[in-house]
Design a protein around this motif. Structure first.
Motif, PDB file in Angstrom:
ATOM      1  N   GLN A 161      13.254  57.392  47.654  1.00 10.66           N
ATOM      2  CA  GLN A 161      12.680  56.130  47.209  1.00 10.66           C
ATOM      3  C   GLN A 161      12.715  55.113  48.346  1.00 10.66           C
ATOM      4  N   HIS A 162      13.817  55.061  49.073  1.00  8.46           N
ATOM      5  CA  HIS A 162      13.924  54.139  50.219  1.00  8.46           C
ATOM      6  C   HIS A 162      12.889  54.500  51.281  1.00  8.46           C
ATOM      7  N   ALA A 163      12.728  55.784  51.568  1.00  7.37           N
ATOM      8  CA  ALA A 163      11.741  56.214  52.565  1.00  7.37           C
ATOM      9  C   ALA A 163      10.322  55.860  52.115  1.00  7.37           C
ATOM     10  N   THR A 164      10.042  56.031  50.826  1.00  7.64           N
ATOM     11  CA  THR A 164       8.723  55.685  50.292  1.00  7.64           C
ATOM     12  C   THR A 164       8.476  54.182  50.405  1.00  7.64           C
ATOM     13  N   GLU A 165       9.476  53.377  50.050  1.00 12.73           N
ATOM     14  CA  GLU A 165       9.336  51.919  50.161  1.00 12.73           C
ATOM     15  C   GLU A 165       9.143  51.512  51.623  1.00 12.73           C
ATOM     16  N   ASN A 166       9.894  52.141  52.522  1.00 11.36           N
ATOM     17  CA  ASN A 166       9.768  51.836  53.948  1.00 11.36           C
ATOM     18  C   ASN A 166       8.381  52.228  54.457  1.00 11.36           C
ATOM     19  N   ALA A 167       7.889  53.373  54.028  1.00 11.35           N
ATOM     20  CA  ALA A 167       6.544  53.803  54.435  1.00 11.35           C
ATOM     21  C   ALA A 167       5.495  52.826  53.921  1.00 11.35           C
ATOM     22  N   GLN A 168       5.674  52.332  52.709  1.00  7.60           N
ATOM     23  CA  GLN A 168       4.726  51.354  52.156  1.00  7.60           C
ATOM     24  C   GLN A 168       4.757  50.066  52.972  1.00  7.60           C
ATOM     25  N   ARG A 169       5.957  49.613  53.354  1.00  9.40           N
ATOM     26  CA  ARG A 169       6.056  48.410  54.191  1.00  9.40           C
ATOM     27  C   ARG A 169       5.386  48.640  55.542  1.00  9.40           C
ATOM     28  N   MET A 170       5.519  49.849  56.089  1.00  9.89           N
ATOM     29  CA  MET A 170       4.873  50.162  57.361  1.00  9.89           C
ATOM     30  C   MET A 170       3.353  50.149  57.215  1.00  9.89           C
ATOM     31  N   VAL A 171       2.843  50.673  56.118  1.00 10.51           N
ATOM     32  CA  VAL A 171       1.400  50.658  55.872  1.00 10.51           C
ATOM     33  C   VAL A 171       0.911  49.214  55.790  1.00 10.51           C
ATOM     34  N   GLU A 172       1.649  48.374  55.068  1.00 11.33           N
ATOM     35  CA  GLU A 172       1.260  46.966  54.941  1.00 11.33           C
ATOM     36  C   GLU A 172       1.318  46.268  56.304  1.00 11.33           C
ATOM     37  N   ALA A 173       2.366  46.544  57.087  1.00 13.72           N
ATOM     38  CA  ALA A 173       2.472  45.931  58.418  1.00 13.72           C
ATOM     39  C   ALA A 173       1.347  46.425  59.324  1.00 13.72           C
ATOM     40  N   GLY A 174       1.001  47.700  59.217  1.00 16.06           N
ATOM     41  CA  GLY A 174      -0.107  48.244  60.007  1.00 16.06           C
ATOM     42  C   GLY A 174      -1.428  47.607  59.635  1.00 16.06           C
ATOM     43  N   ALA A 175      -1.651  47.408  58.340  1.00 15.83           N
ATOM     44  CA  ALA A 175      -2.893  46.759  57.889  1.00 15.83           C
ATOM     45  C   ALA A 175      -2.945  45.322  58.388  1.00 15.83           C
ATOM     46  N   SER A 226      29.209  70.502  38.573  1.00 16.81           N
ATOM     47  CA  SER A 226      27.871  69.982  38.254  1.00 16.81           C
ATOM     48  C   SER A 226      27.751  68.488  38.561  1.00 16.81           C
ATOM     49  N   LEU A 227      28.859  67.745  38.496  1.00 15.71           N
ATOM     50  CA  LEU A 227      28.820  66.321  38.833  1.00 15.71           C
ATOM     51  C   LEU A 227      28.467  66.135  40.309  1.00 15.71           C
ATOM     52  N   ILE A 228      29.036  66.956  41.164  1.00 19.18           N
ATOM     53  CA  ILE A 228      28.719  66.862  42.600  1.00 19.18           C
ATOM     54  C   ILE A 228      27.234  67.131  42.822  1.00 19.18           C
ATOM     55  N   ALA A 229      26.698  68.139  42.146  1.00 14.98           N
ATOM     56  CA  ALA A 229      25.264  68.442  42.285  1.00 14.98           C
ATOM     57  C   ALA A 229      24.414  67.283  41.768  1.00 14.98           C
ATOM     58  N   MET A 230      24.805  66.692  40.631  1.00 16.11           N
ATOM     59  CA  MET A 230      24.054  65.558  40.086  1.00 16.11           C
ATOM     60  C   MET A 230      24.086  64.364  41.046  1.00 16.11           C
ATOM     61  N   LEU A 231      25.260  64.086  41.594  1.00 18.71           N
ATOM     62  CA  LEU A 231      25.387  62.945  42.508  1.00 18.71           C
ATOM     63  C   LEU A 231      24.562  63.165  43.777  1.00 18.71           C
ATOM     64  N   ARG A 232      24.546  64.382  44.264  1.00 18.45           N
ATOM     65  CA  ARG A 232      23.711  64.672  45.441  1.00 18.45           C
ATOM     66  C   ARG A 232      22.227  64.517  45.128  1.00 18.45           C
ATOM     67  N   ALA A 233      21.828  64.946  43.936  1.00 17.49           N
ATOM     68  CA  ALA A 233      20.423  64.801  43.533  1.00 17.49           C
ATOM     69  C   ALA A 233      20.045  63.323  43.423  1.00 17.49           C
ATOM     70  N   VAL A 234      20.954  62.519  42.850  1.00 16.67           N
ATOM     71  CA  VAL A 234      20.691  61.084  42.741  1.00 16.67           C
ATOM     72  C   VAL A 234      20.608  60.459  44.132  1.00 16.67           C
ATOM     73  N   ALA A 235      21.530  60.830  45.019  1.00 16.19           N
ATOM     74  CA  ALA A 235      21.509  60.278  46.386  1.00 16.19           C
ATOM     75  C   ALA A 235      20.214  60.657  47.098  1.00 16.19           C
ATOM     76  N   LEU A 236      19.794  61.905  46.945  1.00 12.35           N
ATOM     77  CA  LEU A 236      18.529  62.338  47.557  1.00 12.35           C
ATOM     78  C   LEU A 236      17.346  61.557  46.982  1.00 12.35           C
ATOM     79  N   SER A 237      17.356  61.334  45.686  1.00 11.82           N
ATOM     80  CA  SER A 237      16.294  60.561  45.049  1.00 11.82           C
ATOM     81  C   SER A 237      16.260  59.143  45.596  1.00 11.82           C
ATOM     82  N   TRP A 238      17.415  58.524  45.761  1.00 12.56           N
ATOM     83  CA  TRP A 238      17.465  57.165  46.314  1.00 12.56           C
ATOM     84  C   TRP A 238      16.983  57.151  47.762  1.00 12.56           C
ATOM     85  N   GLN A 239      17.338  58.167  48.528  1.00 14.79           N
ATOM     86  CA  GLN A 239      16.866  58.249  49.917  1.00 14.79           C
ATOM     87  C   GLN A 239      15.348  58.371  49.964  1.00 14.79           C
TER      88      GLN A 239
END
Length: 167
Positions: A72-86, A57-70
């Protein structure tokens, strides 16, 4: 151990910490024995923001956390792209405003030039020709010639008609 971990309140002590603490049980048999002793142990620990984890279960939890961080990073990057586009759109809009003002100025300049040439053709050259015939010119082959404007501004493409490249 669960009570001691809950009392330490790790999520409050560290910025950007997860809201739960994971208590690692190194063997599935330890987890099974703990649940036999107290079937409500998982809920009791969860209410105190402690998650019990075995190796699987620890491996599954760590993978879920890693996916969540990925994500979040993609969302932040998309927001920066929207701001740069504007920002780019604002810059392009301002540039187009400058081009429109330059175009208007060129049209006014062209109109003024054409008006001046018209006055030259209709009013000045005929009078100068009459004076020349009367002998008022000191030059034998005096000519009054103005070269035409030979270059025209380029046509500005419209963004709406341009096919933007897609990747």
């Amino acid at each position: 151990t669960i009570k001691d971990l809950a009392d330490r309140n790790y999520p409050e002590q560290f910025s950007n910490a997860l809201d739960h603490v994971i208590l690692f049980l190194p063997a599935e048999s330890l987890f099974s024995a703990a649940l036999e002793g107290d079937p409500e142990l998982i809920l009791w620990a969860a209410n105190r923001r402690i998650m019990l984890a075995t190796p699987a279960s620890l491996i599954a939890m760590l993978r879920a956390v890693a996916l969540s961080w990925q994500q979040q990073h993609a969302t932040e990057n998309a927001q920066r792209m929207v701001e740069a586009g504007a920002d780019l759109f604002e810059r392009v809009s301002k540039f187009v405003e400058h081009l429109a003002r330059m175009r208007d100025s060129l049209e006014r300049t062209n109109g003024a030039f054409n008006d001046a040439v018209g006055t030259l053709e209709r009013r000045i050259l005929p009078a100068a020709e009459r004076l020349k015939k009367l002998g008022a010119s000191r030059k034998e082959n005096g000519t009054l010639e103005i070269r035409p404007v030979e270059s025209l501004p380029r046509v500005v493409p419209s963004l709406e008609t341009q096919a933007l490249p897609t990747n």
